[in-house]
Write a protein that holds these residues in place. Structure first.
Motif, PDB file in Angstrom:
ATOM      1  N   ASN A 131       0.829  -1.204   0.000  1.00  0.00           N
ATOM      2  CA  ASN A 131       0.000   0.000   0.000  1.00  0.00           C
ATOM      3  C   ASN A 131       0.869   1.263   0.000  1.00  0.00           C
ATOM      4  O   ASN A 131       1.527   1.588   0.990  1.00  0.00           O
ATOM      5  CB  ASN A 131      -0.906  -0.045   1.246  1.00  0.00           C
ATOM      6  CG  ASN A 131      -1.903   1.102   1.274  1.00  0.00           C
ATOM      7  OD1 ASN A 131      -1.603   2.197   0.813  1.00  0.00           O
ATOM      8  ND2 ASN A 131      -3.080   0.842   1.816  1.00  0.00           N
ATOM      9  N   ASP A 132       0.836   1.990  -1.115  1.00  0.00           N
ATOM     10  CA  ASP A 132       1.659   3.211  -1.260  1.00  0.00           C
ATOM     11  C   ASP A 132       1.372   4.202  -0.150  1.00  0.00           C
ATOM     12  O   ASP A 132       2.283   4.858   0.372  1.00  0.00           O
ATOM     13  CB  ASP A 132       1.386   3.890  -2.611  1.00  0.00           C
ATOM     14  CG  ASP A 132       1.938   3.080  -3.768  1.00  0.00           C
ATOM     15  OD1 ASP A 132       2.414   1.951  -3.521  1.00  0.00           O
ATOM     16  OD2 ASP A 132       1.899   3.585  -4.899  1.00  0.00           O
ATOM     17  N   ASN A 133       0.094   4.326   0.199  1.00  0.00           N
ATOM     18  CA  ASN A 133      -0.317   5.292   1.212  1.00  0.00           C
ATOM     19  C   ASN A 133       0.321   4.986   2.559  1.00  0.00           C
ATOM     20  O   ASN A 133       0.778   5.887   3.263  1.00  0.00           O
ATOM     21  CB  ASN A 133      -1.841   5.270   1.314  1.00  0.00           C
ATOM     22  CG  ASN A 133      -2.339   6.580   1.888  1.00  0.00           C
ATOM     23  OD1 ASN A 133      -1.824   7.638   1.518  1.00  0.00           O
ATOM     24  ND2 ASN A 133      -3.305   6.495   2.787  1.00  0.00           N
ATOM     25  N   GLU A 134       0.400   3.697   2.905  1.00  0.00           N
ATOM     26  CA  GLU A 134       1.000   3.315   4.189  1.00  0.00           C
ATOM     27  C   GLU A 134       2.505   3.591   4.185  1.00  0.00           C
ATOM     28  O   GLU A 134       3.080   3.945   5.212  1.00  0.00           O
ATOM     29  CB  GLU A 134       0.679   1.850   4.497  1.00  0.00           C
ATOM     30  CG  GLU A 134      -0.819   1.660   4.737  1.00  0.00           C
ATOM     31  CD  GLU A 134      -1.141   0.448   5.610  1.00  0.00           C
ATOM     32  OE1 GLU A 134      -0.252  -0.002   6.361  1.00  0.00           O
ATOM     33  OE2 GLU A 134      -2.282  -0.037   5.519  1.00  0.00           O
ATOM     34  N   TRP A 135       3.116   3.450   3.016  1.00  0.00           N
ATOM     35  CA  TRP A 135       4.549   3.792   2.898  1.00  0.00           C
ATOM     36  C   TRP A 135       4.745   5.293   3.161  1.00  0.00           C
ATOM     37  O   TRP A 135       5.686   5.688   3.851  1.00  0.00           O
ATOM     38  CB  TRP A 135       5.076   3.444   1.505  1.00  0.00           C
ATOM     39  CG  TRP A 135       5.531   2.014   1.395  1.00  0.00           C
ATOM     40  CD1 TRP A 135       4.883   1.006   0.757  1.00  0.00           C
ATOM     41  CD2 TRP A 135       6.725   1.471   1.956  1.00  0.00           C
ATOM     42  NE1 TRP A 135       5.593  -0.157   0.883  1.00  0.00           N
ATOM     43  CE2 TRP A 135       6.739   0.099   1.627  1.00  0.00           C
ATOM     44  CE3 TRP A 135       7.768   1.979   2.712  1.00  0.00           C
ATOM     45  CZ2 TRP A 135       7.765  -0.753   2.009  1.00  0.00           C
ATOM     46  CZ3 TRP A 135       8.794   1.134   3.091  1.00  0.00           C
ATOM     47  CH2 TRP A 135       8.778  -0.223   2.741  1.00  0.00           C
ATOM     48  N   GLU A 136       3.833   6.092   2.597  1.00  0.00           N
ATOM     49  CA  GLU A 136       3.928   7.543   2.794  1.00  0.00           C
ATOM     50  C   GLU A 136       3.847   7.893   4.270  1.00  0.00           C
ATOM     51  O   GLU A 136       4.628   8.700   4.776  1.00  0.00           O
ATOM     52  CB  GLU A 136       2.790   8.250   2.045  1.00  0.00           C
ATOM     53  CG  GLU A 136       3.236   8.855   0.729  1.00  0.00           C
ATOM     54  CD  GLU A 136       2.053   9.348  -0.073  1.00  0.00           C
ATOM     55  OE1 GLU A 136       1.923   8.889  -1.220  1.00  0.00           O
ATOM     56  OE2 GLU A 136       1.277  10.154   0.456  1.00  0.00           O
ATOM     57  N   ILE A 137       2.920   7.228   4.953  1.00  0.00           N
ATOM     58  CA  ILE A 137       2.751   7.475   6.388  1.00  0.00           C
ATOM     59  C   ILE A 137       4.029   7.086   7.141  1.00  0.00           C
ATOM     60  O   ILE A 137       4.539   7.832   7.978  1.00  0.00           O
ATOM     61  CB  ILE A 137       1.506   6.711   6.926  1.00  0.00           C
ATOM     62  CG1 ILE A 137       0.247   7.301   6.291  1.00  0.00           C
ATOM     63  CG2 ILE A 137       1.443   6.760   8.447  1.00  0.00           C
ATOM     64  CD1 ILE A 137      -1.003   6.443   6.488  1.00  0.00           C
ATOM     65  N   ARG A 200       5.177  12.150  -2.365  1.00  0.00           N
ATOM     66  CA  ARG A 200       4.127  11.169  -2.619  1.00  0.00           C
ATOM     67  C   ARG A 200       4.805   9.935  -3.200  1.00  0.00           C
ATOM     68  O   ARG A 200       5.685  10.048  -4.065  1.00  0.00           O
ATOM     69  CB  ARG A 200       3.082  11.727  -3.612  1.00  0.00           C
ATOM     70  CG  ARG A 200       2.520  13.050  -3.147  1.00  0.00           C
ATOM     71  CD  ARG A 200       1.019  13.124  -3.260  1.00  0.00           C
ATOM     72  NE  ARG A 200       0.348  11.981  -2.657  1.00  0.00           N
ATOM     73  CZ  ARG A 200      -0.552  12.107  -1.666  1.00  0.00           C
ATOM     74  NH1 ARG A 200      -0.834  13.299  -1.159  1.00  0.00           N
ATOM     75  NH2 ARG A 200      -1.165  11.046  -1.192  1.00  0.00           N
TER      76      ARG A 200
END
Ligand code: NAG
Ligand code: NAG
Ligand code: NAG
Length: 244
Positions: A131-137, A200
């Protein structure tokens, strides 16, 4: 030269005067005038030639001076060049010296070097790695923004990574690389995360690959201080494993 001219002129004048004395008639005197004028013209031309010769001489001297100047400049340039060459040779030698004398686990690094490496490259938390979003977090949480390409070793524990500098890694085969680099004996799971300018995540991929690290001494231990991109570097099998 001028003296010669004066001598010739006075000689002729004497002759003319003598002639004039001998014969004071108009025709004779006019002939003398002609001769005298011709002589004057010759003198002028001689003078001109002399002047031009002197000019030429001066110009030659000028050229000579300029040649000397150029020669000096060339000498100066050569000196500078040899100075630069010497400096380069010294630098190269110094670099080679440092290079050759800093095998793994020899150079001291500051205490923060391992912590900084560990924060940047050993994955701390478990989350959905797809999950890209979780990496960002994750990247924001650990203050790892503003690095467009990041690599994370999934190790379960730090020891599997630090062991690479403690016997579970090998110096590299080629001296093209930093001399303190070690390649792991075993393959690890590594995530490669790409970020854009706004931090991002634009791409995540993973590979089971060998890991290349720089190993330095940190507080009397040999620890990784730098992650090097794996580009199929090979271990030097005839060297001793990386260890303190
Ligand atoms: C002087 O000049 C005249 C006329 O030009 C000439 O007849 C005579 O012979 C000349 N005398 C001498 C001494 O040359
Ligand atoms: C030749 O040159 C000298 C000095 O350069 C000058 O005094 C003399 O009058 C000149 N003569 C002529 C004929 O120009
Ligand atoms: C491999 O290691 C050995 C022992 O340290 C060394 O003598 C040799 O030069 C190294 N070979 C290469 C290609 O780096």
């Amino acid at each position: 030269m001028r003296l010669t001219i004066v001598l010739i002129v006075s000689l002729f004048s004497g002759l003319i005067l003598a002639q004039e004395g001998d014969n004071a008639s108009g025709t004779q005197s006019c002939d003398a005038c002609e001769v005298s004028e011709k002589l004057k013209a010759m003198e002028t031309r001689l003078n001109d030639t002399e002047t031009r010769l002197m000019d030429a001489d001066n110009r030659l001297k000028d050229t000579d001076n300029r040649l000397k100047d150029t020669e000096n400049q060339i000498l100066e340039m050569k000196n500078k060049e040899s100075m630069i060459t010497t400096a380069l040779i010294i630098l190269t030698m110094a670099f080679a010296f440092v290079h050759a004398n800093n095998p793994p686990c020899r150079t001291r690094s500051n205490n923060n070097a391992y912590n900084s490496f560990s924060r940047k490259h050993i994955l701390r938390d478990e989350f959905d790695y797809r999950n890209d979003n979780e990496w960002e977090i994750y990247i924001r949480k650990h203050g790892l923004t503003d690095r467009p390409l990041q690599s994370f070793i999934v190790s379960g524990n730090d020891e599997r990574v630090t062991d690479i500098c403690k016997g579970a890694g090998q110096p590299l085969e080629s001296s093209r690389y930093r001399a303190n680099l070690c390649i792991s004996h075993r393959k690890c799971l590594v995530y490669h995360v790409k970020l854009d300018k706004n931090n991002r995540v634009t791409n995540v991929d993973h590979a089971i690959q060998f890991v290349v690290l720089a190993c330095d001494v940190v507080e009397n231990q040999c620890l990784p201080v730098h992650y090097e991109k794996y580009t199929n570097q090979l271990p030097n099998r005839s060297a001793a494993p990386c260890q303190p």
